[in-house]
Design a protein around this motif. Structure first.
Motif, mmCIF file in Angstrom:
data_model
loop_
_atom_site.group_PDB
_atom_site.id
_atom_site.type_symbol
_atom_site.label_atom_id
_atom_site.label_comp_id
_atom_site.label_asym_id
_atom_site.label_seq_id
_atom_site.Cartn_x
_atom_site.Cartn_y
_atom_site.Cartn_z
ATOM 1 N N ASN A 187 -35.183 -3.550 100.712
ATOM 2 C CA ASN A 187 -34.304 -3.058 101.766
ATOM 3 C C ASN A 187 -33.675 -1.742 101.300
ATOM 4 O O ASN A 187 -32.540 -1.688 100.817
ATOM 5 C CB ASN A 187 -33.217 -4.093 102.075
ATOM 6 N N LYS A 223 -33.737 2.838 101.838
ATOM 7 C CA LYS A 223 -34.070 3.974 102.696
ATOM 8 C C LYS A 223 -35.484 4.461 102.422
ATOM 9 O O LYS A 223 -36.193 4.876 103.344
ATOM 10 C CB LYS A 223 -33.061 5.106 102.460
ATOM 11 N N PHE A 227 -37.857 2.133 104.352
ATOM 12 C CA PHE A 227 -37.771 2.294 105.800
ATOM 13 C C PHE A 227 -38.338 3.641 106.234
ATOM 14 O O PHE A 227 -39.056 3.725 107.236
ATOM 15 C CB PHE A 227 -36.327 2.150 106.264
ATOM 16 N N TYR A 240 -29.922 -0.116 111.708
ATOM 17 C CA TYR A 240 -29.033 0.166 110.577
ATOM 18 C C TYR A 240 -27.842 -0.793 110.563
ATOM 19 O O TYR A 240 -27.247 -1.082 111.601
ATOM 20 C CB TYR A 240 -28.527 1.610 110.651
ATOM 21 N N TYR A 299 -30.331 -1.880 105.990
ATOM 22 C CA TYR A 299 -31.091 -2.162 107.207
ATOM 23 C C TYR A 299 -31.043 -3.641 107.580
ATOM 24 O O TYR A 299 -31.039 -4.518 106.715
ATOM 25 C CB TYR A 299 -32.556 -1.726 107.047
#
Length: 216
Positions: free
Chosen positions: A21, A23, A26, A61, A73
């Protein structure tokens, strides 16, 4: 294009997000999220809209300002039909599959007082009890935030003490990511569940309705 189901990649995306999880993950898989998760969910709620109303898709988010969990997230994609603020119908996909629900998700102090008064009064409380039991008999789970003990001013032996303990109240059902979730059959499953939740949502709208307290 109409709704055709959630592809297997949607669940693989969330399996990966649960494992990482971040950035980086994602951002690397954002196109997959848009195509395999968000686009099918938008198509689904568009088809549900004429019967149930317009749905709002939640952002991916998390709000981590006041949370000890700082993962950025959400590990699911939800959509909500807001019939009254915090009262409505919900659908979600995650690595665990499909979740459908309907009910009341938060209450201000005046709403909670109205809810408990309506539950306590036989004329309005008995119908809610019957609605909840019908949903249980239909295989739906009854959930929500509840007090561990009885609420103040209500006796422990009240015939609807379990409902009085609720601060939020919803019915829901989870479906594993079985083959039909990859098809348009999802639409029918959500429709049947949301119709089943109708009496619960109607009761909540009638007896809890909107808070009149000023925003803090």
């Amino acid at each position: 294009m109409g709704f055709t189901g959630f592809p297997d990649e949607a669940f693989l995306f969330y399996e990966g997000l649960e494992a990482d999880n971040s950035k980086t993950y994602f951002t690397r898989h954002k196109t997959l999220y848009e195509e395999a998760v968000r686009a099918p969910m938008l198509a689904l709620v568009e088809e549900l809209g004429p019967e149930f109303g317009e749905a709002h898709l939640f952002r991916p988010y998390r709000d981590v300002r006041f949370s000890k969990d700082k993962t950025p997230y959400k590990v699911h994609q939800g959509a909500f039909v807001d019939l009254l603020p915090a009262i409505g119908l919900y659908v979600e996909i995650s690595a665990a599959g499909l979740f459908v629900a309907g009910g009341l998700y938060s209450q201000a102090a005046d709403q909670l007082a109205r809810y408990r008064a309506a539950v306590a009064e036989p004329l309005t409380g008995k119908p809610l009890d019957s609605i909840v039991e019908t949903l249980r008999a239909g295989g739906y789970e009854i959930g929500g935030d509840r007090l561990k003990t009885r609420p103040r001013d209500y006796p422990a032996d009240h015939p609807r003490i379990d409902l009085l303990r609720h601060r939020t109240l919803y019915a829901g059902r989870r479906h594993d990511p079985e083959p039909w979730i990859h098809t348009a059959d999802v639409l029918g499953h959500v429709q049947r569940s949301w119709r089943a939740f109708g009496p619960l949502v109607d009761w909540l709208c009638a007896h809890v309705h909107t808070t009149t307290l000023p925003r803090r």
